[in-house]
Design an enzyme around this catalytic site. Structure first.
Site, mmCIF file in Angstrom:
data_model
loop_
_atom_site.group_PDB
_atom_site.id
_atom_site.type_symbol
_atom_site.label_atom_id
_atom_site.label_comp_id
_atom_site.label_asym_id
_atom_site.label_seq_id
_atom_site.Cartn_x
_atom_site.Cartn_y
_atom_site.Cartn_z
ATOM 1 N N ARG A 108 0.869 -1.192 0.000
ATOM 2 C CA ARG A 108 0.000 0.000 0.000
ATOM 3 C C ARG A 108 0.903 1.239 0.000
ATOM 4 O O ARG A 108 1.873 1.282 0.760
ATOM 5 C CB ARG A 108 -0.921 0.016 1.237
ATOM 6 C CG ARG A 108 -1.917 -1.145 1.247
ATOM 7 C CD ARG A 108 -2.979 -0.966 2.316
ATOM 8 N NE ARG A 108 -3.982 0.003 1.928
ATOM 9 C CZ ARG A 108 -4.915 0.475 2.760
ATOM 10 N NH1 ARG A 108 -4.931 0.095 4.025
ATOM 11 N NH2 ARG A 108 -5.819 1.340 2.331
ATOM 12 N N ASP A 261 -2.736 9.024 7.685
ATOM 13 C CA ASP A 261 -1.882 8.019 7.047
ATOM 14 C C ASP A 261 -0.495 8.572 6.750
ATOM 15 O O ASP A 261 0.484 7.836 6.693
ATOM 16 C CB ASP A 261 -2.535 7.504 5.763
ATOM 17 C CG ASP A 261 -3.654 6.565 6.131
ATOM 18 O OD1 ASP A 261 -4.769 7.046 6.409
ATOM 19 O OD2 ASP A 261 -3.397 5.346 6.206
HETATM 20 O O1 MRU Z 1 -7.705 2.145 4.243
HETATM 21 P P1 MRU Z 1 -7.482 2.127 5.721
HETATM 22 O O2 MRU Z 1 -8.602 1.494 6.482
HETATM 23 O O3 MRU Z 1 -6.143 1.527 6.077
HETATM 24 O O4 MRU Z 1 -7.439 3.652 6.141
HETATM 25 C C1 MRU Z 1 -7.161 3.970 7.469
HETATM 26 C C2 MRU Z 1 -7.218 5.413 7.769
HETATM 27 O O5 MRU Z 1 -7.402 6.235 6.907
HETATM 28 C C3 MRU Z 1 -6.924 5.821 9.179
HETATM 29 O O6 MRU Z 1 -7.627 6.968 9.517
HETATM 30 C C4 MRU Z 1 -5.420 6.111 9.331
HETATM 31 O O7 MRU Z 1 -4.661 5.044 8.840
HETATM 32 C C5 MRU Z 1 -5.038 6.380 10.730
HETATM 33 S S1 MRU Z 1 -5.119 4.930 11.729
HETATM 34 C C6 MRU Z 1 -4.570 5.306 13.280
#
Ligand code: MRU
Length: 371
Positions: A108, A261
């Site tokens: 990712r 992220d």
């Molecule tokens: O696609 P995801 O479910 O991995 O996205 C997660 C998010 O956007 C969260 O808000 C982010 O990773 C922060 S987690 C502490």
């Protein structure tokens, strides 16, 4: 499995990411254990993984997700995969390490914690090689110890974010927060980032209510945030993403708090798609919009959010709900998994060392320097 210290909040929640020790006399049988988040909230299913391909696939299909959690999972997945290495020479092991780390990193692109955690494991091995003449078995131990340290550190970072976030609630006995996606225990090695201050507030006797955006397309808010908040006993109201503005207009929300992220050097924030829109409507309603994240989510190499790569995901995630087609077959779909919220819309960034206020450039540099 390594025992973990429980507290009032995490005792209600199963560990998202864990390590299963190798069986005695069976080196290389250590495993990465994940709570499969694609099955929540209906089933609690655990995966035990050893192969790099399995770990890659688990990250890609979001069995483990959330920036800090994928960093922890990738590091432990690397340790599990390398635990099975047949290399006899350190140089051969090093080549394998680079190959597996690069592969896992490509699972990712947006959450920087993934690359950060793998880089830490690589650095630990480089250090061991510079300091002596370790054998392959010792290097395998170095990777595992570093991965476990990352997990343990993340738990501590989440706790500290919870403590620091309490300053947002000064003078209050009740709070009503709105959050997006899932930035709780399921997204980290500990009690979460955005949800951490809410858990801590509840432990300290405040009445906490949360509006959880359902978070289309993959419903992390409805499936995951609501699940963990209810396990802990927090009053939770799930709303469709499109309802957030109305809920704000009705005066039901004191603050918005979300995770991240990746945070660029200027404070721009990449987070789950829909975060940006939420920040815009929060500004319109003069409701403070906070981001909570540890230093491992800050990427000073990105001058602004424009430099952050945004993951594009399959069309089916938008076209279907629960495997059922929701739109005509002959239209096209667009599915960016994340968006960028400009720093100017962020009232504060809650970190393990305090709540940073704008302008963020220097405060973020200082945070990373201290850590
Ligand atoms: O696609 P995801 O479910 O991995 O996205 C997660 C998010 O956007 C969260 O808000 C982010 O990773 C922060 S987690 C502490």
């Amino acid at each position: 499995m390594k025992p973990i210290k429980q507290d009032q909040t995490t005792m209600h929640l199963p560990p998202t990411v864990a390590w299963v020790e190798a069986a005695p006399g069976k080196p290389g049988s250590g495993r990465l254990r994940l709570l499969d988040q694609t099955r929540l909230p209906n089933r609690e299913v655990y995966l035990e993984l050893t192969r790099a391909e399995e770990v890659f696939a688990a990250i890609r299909r979001l069995s483990v997700r959330g920036a800090p959690a994928i960093g922890c999972a990738a590091a432990l997945g690397l340790a599990a995969a390398l635990g099975q290495s047949r290399a006899t020479e350190p140089t051969e092991f090093l080549r394998e390490l680079e190959k597996v780390a690069e592969y896992l990193e490509s699972a990712r692109p947006t959450a920087v914690n993934l690359a950060w955690a793998l880089h830490r494991c690589r650095k630990a091995v480089a250090r061991a090689l510079a300091e002596g003449e370790p054998q392959v078995a010792e290097l395998q131990g170095v990777v595992l110890r570093e991965a476990l340290a990352i997990l343990e550190e993340d738990r501590a970072l989440c706790r500290a974010i919870g403590d620091q976030g309490m300053t947002l609630f000064e003078g209050r006995t009740e709070i009503s927060a709105l959050t997006h996606c899932n930035a709780g225990a399921l997204a980290t090695g500990g009690r979460g980032t955005a949800l951490a201050p809410l858990y801590t507030a509840r432990e300290r006797g405040l009445t906490v209510r949360v509006f959880a955006d359902e978070t289309r397309p993959l419903l992390q808010g409805a499936r995951l945030t609501a699940w963990e908040l209810r396990r802990v006993g927090i009053e939770t109201t799930v709303i469709c993403d499109s309802m957030a503005a109305q809920v704000m207009r009705e005066g039901r929300v004191d603050l918005v708090i979300v995770g991240a992220d990746r945070i660029a050097a200027n404070g721009d924030v990449a987070n789950k798609i829909g975060t940006y829109g939420l920040a815009v409507i929060a500004a319109y309603h003069r409701i403070p919009f906070y981001v909570a994240a540890p230093y491992s989510t800050v990427d000073l190499a990105m001058a602004s959010g424009r430099d952050i790569p945004i993951e594009q995901r399959p069309a089916e995630e938008v076209a279907e709900i629960g495997g059922r087609r929701m739109a005509p077959l002959d239209c096209s779909f667009y599915n960016p998994a994340f968006d960028l919220t400009p720093a100017e819309l962020v009232a504060g960034i809650v970190t393990e060392r305090g709540v940073l206020r704008p302008p963020y450039d220097q405060a973020l540099r200082e945070l990373c320097r201290q850590e």
